[in-house]
Write a protein that holds these residues in place. Structure first.
Motif, PDB file in Angstrom:
ATOM      1  N   GLU A 246      10.183 -21.978  58.660  1.00 52.48           N
ATOM      2  CA  GLU A 246       8.782 -22.342  58.441  1.00 52.48           C
ATOM      3  C   GLU A 246       7.863 -21.152  58.641  1.00 52.48           C
ATOM      4  O   GLU A 246       6.854 -21.000  57.936  1.00 52.48           O
ATOM      5  CB  GLU A 246       8.381 -23.480  59.395  1.00 52.48           C
ATOM      6  CG  GLU A 246       9.057 -24.803  59.105  1.00 52.48           C
ATOM      7  CD  GLU A 246      10.398 -24.960  59.788  1.00 52.48           C
ATOM      8  OE1 GLU A 246      10.935 -26.089  59.777  1.00 52.48           O
ATOM      9  OE2 GLU A 246      10.924 -23.966  60.347  1.00 52.48           O
ATOM     10  N   GLU A 309       4.282 -29.812  58.113  1.00 50.38           N
ATOM     11  CA  GLU A 309       3.399 -29.393  57.023  1.00 50.38           C
ATOM     12  C   GLU A 309       3.923 -28.137  56.341  1.00 50.38           C
ATOM     13  O   GLU A 309       3.906 -28.024  55.109  1.00 50.38           O
ATOM     14  CB  GLU A 309       2.002 -29.143  57.592  1.00 50.38           C
ATOM     15  CG  GLU A 309       0.990 -28.626  56.569  1.00 50.38           C
ATOM     16  CD  GLU A 309      -0.334 -28.279  57.222  1.00 50.38           C
ATOM     17  OE1 GLU A 309      -1.014 -27.360  56.728  1.00 50.38           O
ATOM     18  OE2 GLU A 309      -0.696 -28.926  58.226  1.00 50.38           O
ATOM     19  N   HIS A 311       6.972 -27.107  56.179  1.00 51.00           N
ATOM     20  CA  HIS A 311       8.219 -27.347  55.452  1.00 51.00           C
ATOM     21  C   HIS A 311       7.941 -27.652  53.980  1.00 51.00           C
ATOM     22  O   HIS A 311       8.769 -27.355  53.111  1.00 51.00           O
ATOM     23  CB  HIS A 311       8.991 -28.492  56.092  1.00 51.00           C
ATOM     24  CG  HIS A 311      10.349 -28.710  55.497  1.00 51.00           C
ATOM     25  ND1 HIS A 311      11.406 -27.866  55.762  1.00 51.00           N
ATOM     26  CD2 HIS A 311      10.809 -29.633  54.619  1.00 51.00           C
ATOM     27  CE1 HIS A 311      12.463 -28.274  55.084  1.00 51.00           C
ATOM     28  NE2 HIS A 311      12.131 -29.341  54.383  1.00 51.00           N
ATOM     29  N   GLU A 312       6.774 -28.219  53.690  1.00 53.83           N
ATOM     30  CA  GLU A 312       6.421 -28.536  52.310  1.00 53.83           C
ATOM     31  C   GLU A 312       6.282 -27.270  51.457  1.00 53.83           C
ATOM     32  O   GLU A 312       6.398 -27.335  50.231  1.00 53.83           O
ATOM     33  CB  GLU A 312       5.102 -29.320  52.272  1.00 53.83           C
ATOM     34  CG  GLU A 312       5.216 -30.746  52.794  1.00 53.83           C
ATOM     35  CD  GLU A 312       6.173 -31.574  51.956  1.00 53.83           C
ATOM     36  OE1 GLU A 312       5.981 -31.615  50.721  1.00 53.83           O
ATOM     37  OE2 GLU A 312       7.118 -32.166  52.520  1.00 53.83           O
ATOM     38  N   ARG A 315       9.824 -26.818  49.990  1.00 54.31           N
ATOM     39  CA  ARG A 315      10.620 -27.988  49.590  1.00 54.31           C
ATOM     40  C   ARG A 315      11.022 -27.908  48.129  1.00 54.31           C
ATOM     41  O   ARG A 315      12.103 -28.345  47.736  1.00 54.31           O
ATOM     42  CB  ARG A 315       9.836 -29.276  49.856  1.00 54.31           C
ATOM     43  CG  ARG A 315      10.681 -30.540  49.743  1.00 54.31           C
ATOM     44  CD  ARG A 315       9.959 -31.729  50.352  1.00 54.31           C
ATOM     45  NE  ARG A 315       8.727 -32.050  49.640  1.00 54.31           N
ATOM     46  CZ  ARG A 315       8.677 -32.823  48.556  1.00 54.31           C
ATOM     47  NH1 ARG A 315       9.796 -33.322  48.043  1.00 54.31           N
ATOM     48  NH2 ARG A 315       7.528 -33.099  47.970  1.00 54.31           N
ATOM     49  N   ARG A 316      10.140 -27.313  47.304  1.00 47.41           N
ATOM     50  CA  ARG A 316      10.430 -27.169  45.874  1.00 47.41           C
ATOM     51  C   ARG A 316      10.678 -25.703  45.547  1.00 47.41           C
ATOM     52  O   ARG A 316      10.120 -24.808  46.172  1.00 47.41           O
ATOM     53  CB  ARG A 316       9.272 -27.692  45.031  1.00 47.41           C
ATOM     54  CG  ARG A 316       9.062 -29.196  45.144  1.00 47.41           C
ATOM     55  CD  ARG A 316       7.907 -29.657  44.274  1.00 47.41           C
ATOM     56  NE  ARG A 316       7.733 -31.107  44.349  1.00 47.41           N
ATOM     57  CZ  ARG A 316       7.036 -31.718  45.285  1.00 47.41           C
ATOM     58  NH1 ARG A 316       6.429 -31.000  46.228  1.00 47.41           N
ATOM     59  NH2 ARG A 316       6.932 -33.027  45.292  1.00 47.41           N
TER      60      ARG A 316
END
Length: 690
Positions: A246, A309, A311-312, A315-316
Motif C-alpha cells: 500500500e 483505501e 488497496h484500491e 486493485r485494477r
C-alpha cells in the motif's frame, strides 16, 4: 522530445512488485536472495526474478537489480554467478557499490548497464565524472544535496537518480558503521539494525524523557518532481524495499500525478507511513530541528485506517498501451485477427471460417463489443478496422477466444521487445600478480585531527602524517620534511570548488600526497598532481576491488575495518594494503549535527549518549561540512599485530590525544608496553560482521 524522468519504485517482495506495476511506475528496483542491501526484505528467488522481469517488460517497465553490498573474497564466484544470471534473464541494469561489480561487468558482460549506488557517496562533480569514467551509466546521488547541486550534476554526461520520497538515514549513505560496530550488523552488507531510530541525546538519558537526536523524518519531494525533471534528473527514486504494498502504491500514485500536474493525496501518503510528517530540508538547504521526527502512535493509527483505501489504487491493472484491432471475416476463409500496440508490435491469429447468418449478421459494432472487453489487462482499446463479408455470423465465444489468443501472443512479443539480454564470458577476477605478505615491521601512519597535535610528536618512526585539509597548509609550516605529510580528504563536501582551492594552497606549501576518501578524490588527485592513497571509506573488502583501486592510480589502500583479521590475511594484493589499527572508529558522518539540533551548540559537551549510557564522541562540524560520531571505545591492536602479516602499513587515528599520548601509542605499536587504554576494543577484526 522533452526529457521525461522515470518513476522508480522499490520492490521488496512479489506482492509489492504487483502493487508498483499496477500503480503505474516506469521502473522498479529489487534484490535477489544475496548481495542485496535490504537483506531483511523478502527479496526474490531466481525464479521470481525471471518472472519479475517478464511482468515488467510486458509493461515496458525497466528492472534494476540491486547487487549493492560489499563482497568478501570467499563470495566472489557466487557474486559473478548472480551477475551472469541477471544478464541472462534481461535485467536492465545493476545497482552496486563494490568496485568488483565494475570489474565483472566490464570484463565479463560489457553490454550490461550498471549504476553507482548511493552507498558510493557520490555527491560532487568529481564523483559523477569518476563514475562515468568507471563505466557507470547512472549515478545515484547522495540524499543530502540541495537543488542547485542536483541540477549541476545532471549535465555531466551520465544519468542521475535522486531519492524523492522515503526514509532518511542520519548518516551519509555508505559512511555509516554504527550498526556494524555496535552489533555486527553491517549497513554495507545489507543488515542495518537502524540504531539511529533509538533514543540518543546530548546529555544522559532520563527514563521517560528520551530524545531522538539521530532520527530524521522521512523525506518527500513529491511537490518538486516537475522541477527535478526540468533540471534533467533521469530517475525519481522512491525509498522503501522494506515497506508494504500500500505504501509503494500510494507513493507511485502521488509521484505520477505530480509529474502529470494532476491532484495527488499527500495526506494519504503521510498516513500510510511517516515519522511525524515529511521533510524537504536537504533539497532546500535548510537543515535543523524541523528535519527530525519519530514514529508516533498517531502515525500507526493513521496507517491502519488508510490501508483499505490505498488497496484500491492497485486493485485494477494499469493500462500501459493502446490495442488496435484489425479483423477479416470473409466467406470461405479463416477468420483473421491482427492486434497492434502503441509501440508497433503486431501479432496475427486465425480462427474458424465464418458461417452464413441464419438470423442477424455480425457487423463492426458487434465485433467491437467483444474485442474491447480487455478487462484486467495492460491494454486499452484503441480502435477497430473491420472487413466483414455480407450476411456472415461469428459467435461471440469465438471472437473472445481470438481476442485472448491475440493478447497472449502480443504479451509475449512485448516481453521479447523490451527484454535485452547480455552475453556473459566467464573470466578470472584475480588475474594479477600478488605482492607477498609483509611479515617485517609494519610502517606506521598517524592521522591527526588538530594542529596542536603536531607540536612535540616524534616523527622519526612514522612513515606518513595525515592531516585534515583544513589545517594542511599550516601543518606544512611545522613539519620540515614535507614528504611525510599527507592530506586527509573530507568524506563529504558541499563545496568542491573551495576544497580544490585549499588543495592547491597545500600543494604550494609543499604537500604532494592525498588520502582519498571517495572515488571523486581520485580524479582530483590526478588533475592536481597529487600522489594518491585510498582510505578506509572506499569500503574495500576483496582482492578484485583492490585491483580496481590500483587502476584508479592509488599507490596503496586501507582496507575496510569491517573485515576480520583472518580475511585480511587471505587477500591477494595487487598493491600494498594497510588497516586501521588504533583510534575511535567512525560510527556516522552527518550533515545534520545531532547535538546542535538536540540541545544547541551552547550546551554541547562533545558527547552523544545512548539509552545504555554509552558516550560517543562527536567531532564538531565547525570548519567542515559534516559532523562525525565516533565510537565510545578505542580500537587498540598493538598486542595483535602478528595477526596482520599481510598488511604493509597501519593507520593510527588520533582525535583527543595530545602529543605526549600520541608518542606513547606510537611506541606501543613499535613493541613497547604500557599504553593500552581502559576502554580498548578489537573492533570487528575478530568478531566480523554478518
Amino acid at each position: 522530445m522533452a526529457h521525461k524522468a522515470e518513476i522508480l519504485a522499490p520492490c521488496g517482495s512479489f506482492e509489492t512488485l504487483e502493487a508498483a506495476l499496477r500503480s503505474g511506475c516506469d521502473a522498479v528496483y529489487l534484490g535477489g536472495e544475496k548481495f542485496s542491501a535490504r537483506q531483511n526484505a523478502a527479496n526474490f528467488t531466481d525464479e521470481q526474478l525471471k518472472e519479475a522481469v517478464r511482468l515488467c517488460h510486458l509493461r515496458g517497465v525497466k528492472v534494476y537489480q540491486a547487487i549493492n553490498t560489499v563482497v568478501f573474497d570467499e563470495q566472489l564466484e557466487e557474486c559473478k554467478k548472480a551477475v551472469k544470471f541477471a544478464a541472462e534473464i534481461g535485467v536492465d541494469g545493476l545497482i552496486t557499490q563494490d568496485l568488483t561489480l565494475v570489474k565483472i561487468c566490464r570484463e565479463c558482460c560489457p553490454d550490461l548497464e550498471y549504476h553507482a549506488s548511493t552507498q558510493m557517496t557520490i555527491h560532487s562533480e568529481s564523483g559523477v565524472k569518476m563514475a562515468k569514467n568507471l563505466g557507470f551509466s547512472r549515478a545515484v546521488l547522495s540524499r543530502e544535496l540541495p537543488e542547485h547541486t542536483i541540477k549541476d550534476l545532471t549535465n555531466l554526461g551520465i544519468e542521475t537518480e535522486v531519492f524523492v520520497h522515503g526514509a532518511l538515514c542520519m548518516s551519509v549513505s555508505g559512511q555509516c558503521y554504527m550498526s556494524a560496530l555496535i552489533g555486527s550488523r553491517s549497513a554495507n552488507r545489507g543488515l542495518c539494525a537502524q540504531a539511529c531510530r533509538l533514543p540518543a541525546q546530548g546529555d544522559k538519558i532520563t527514563k521517560g524523557q528520551e530524545r531522538y537526536a539521530l532520527s530524521l523524518k522521512d523525506m518527500s519531494y513529491v511537490d518538486k518532481l516537475q522541477r527535478l525533471e526540468k533540471d534533467g534528473v533521469s530517475s525519481l527514486k522512491i525509498e522503501g524495499r522494506m515497506k508494504r504494498p500500500e505504501y509503494v502504491a500510494a507513493a507511485v500514485n502521488c509521484c505520477k500525478n505530480s509529474l502529470e500536474n494532476k491532484p495527488y493525496d499527500l495526506k494519504a501518503l503521510e498516513a500510510v507511513f511517516s515519522r511525524g510528517g515529511f521533510t524537504d530540508g536537504y533539497y532546500n538547504g535548510r537543515l535543523g530541528r524541523e528535519m527530525f521526527g519519530t514514529r508516533q502512535k498517531e502515525d500507526v493509527s493513521a496507517t491502519a485506517r488508510i490501508l483499505p483505501e490505498l488497496h484500491e489504487l492497485y486493485r485494477r491493472c494499469e493500462k500501459r498501451t493502446k490495442a488496435f484491432f484489425t479483423i477479416k471475416l470473409q466467406e470461405s476463409s479463416q477468420a483473421e485477427l491482427s492486434l497492434r500496440d502503441s509501440e508497433g508490435n503486431t501479432v496475427t491469429v486465425y480462427g474458424d471460417i465464418p458461417q452464413k447468418a441464419l438470423k442477424k449478421a455480425c457487423d463492426s459494432d458487434y465485433v467491437k463489443k467483444q474485442l474491447s472487453k480487455l478487462g484486467d489487462t495492460i491494454y486499452e482499446f484503441g480502435g477497430l478496422e473491420a472487413a466483414i463479408g455480407k450476411d456472415l455470423a461469428y459467435p461471440a465465444s469465438a471472437l473472445n477466444d481470438l481476442r485472448r489468443q491475440a493478447v497472449e501472443k502480443l504479451d509475449q512479443k512485448r516481453i521479447d521487445f523490451f527484454t535485452h539480454t547480455a552475453d556473459f564470458t566467464d573470466k578470472s577476477l584475480a588475474d594479477f600478480s600478488a605482492l607477498p605478505k609483509a611479515y617485517e615491521r609494519k610502517k606506521i601512519r598517524i592521522m591527526l585531527s588538530k594542529l596542536s597535535q603536531l607540536e612535540g610528536v616524534d616523527l622519526d618512526n612514522v612513515e606518513l602524517v595525515g592531516v585534515p585539509i583544513e589545517i594542511a597548509s599550516e601543518a606544512a609550516k611545522i613539519v620540515s620534511d614535507k614528504s611525510k605529510l599527507m592530506i586527509i580528504m573530507p568524506r563529504f563536501t558541499f563545496d568542491e570548488k573551495a576544497l580544490c582551492e585549499k588543495l592547491s594552497a597545500a600543494k604550494e606549501a609543499g604537500i604532494t600526497k592525498m588520502l582519498a576518501m571517495n572515488i571523486g578524490h581520485c580524479l582530483i588527485a590526478n588533475d592536481l598532481g597529487f600522489e594518491l592513497h585510498s582510505g578506509y571509506s572506499f569500503n574495500l573488502c576483496n582482492s578484485a576491488a583492490l585491483d580496481e583501486v590500483k587502476k584508479l592510480g592509488a599507490k596503496d589502500c586501507t582496507v575496510s575495518f569491517e573485515l576480520k583479521a583472518s580475511q585480511i590475511e587471505k587477500l591477494k594484493k595487487p598493491i600494498e594494503i594497510g588497516f586501521v589499527a588504533y583510534g575511535r572508529l567512525p560510527l556516522m558522518l552527518t550533515a545534520n549535527c545531532p547535538i546542535r539540533n538536540d540541545m544547541g551548540c551552547k550546551n554541547c559537551k562533545g558527547k552523544l549518549f545512548d539509552r545504555t549510557g554509552r558516550e560517543f564522541t562527536v567531532r564538531c562540524p565547525k570548519g567542515r561540512d559534516c559532523a562525525e560520531i565516533l565510537n565510545s571505545d578505542i580500537l587498540y591492536l598493538a598486542d595483535k599485530l602478528d595477526d596482520f602479516d599481510n598488511a604493509d602499513y597501519m593507520e593510527l587515528h588520533f582525535y583527543e590525544e595530545n602529543a605526549h599520548r600520541i608518542n606513547e601509542i606510537i611506541k606501543a605499536y613499535h613493541g613497547e608496553r604500557g599504553a593500552k587504554p581502559e576502554n580498548a576494543t578489537n573492533g570487528l577484526y575478530y568478531r566480523g560482521v554478518l
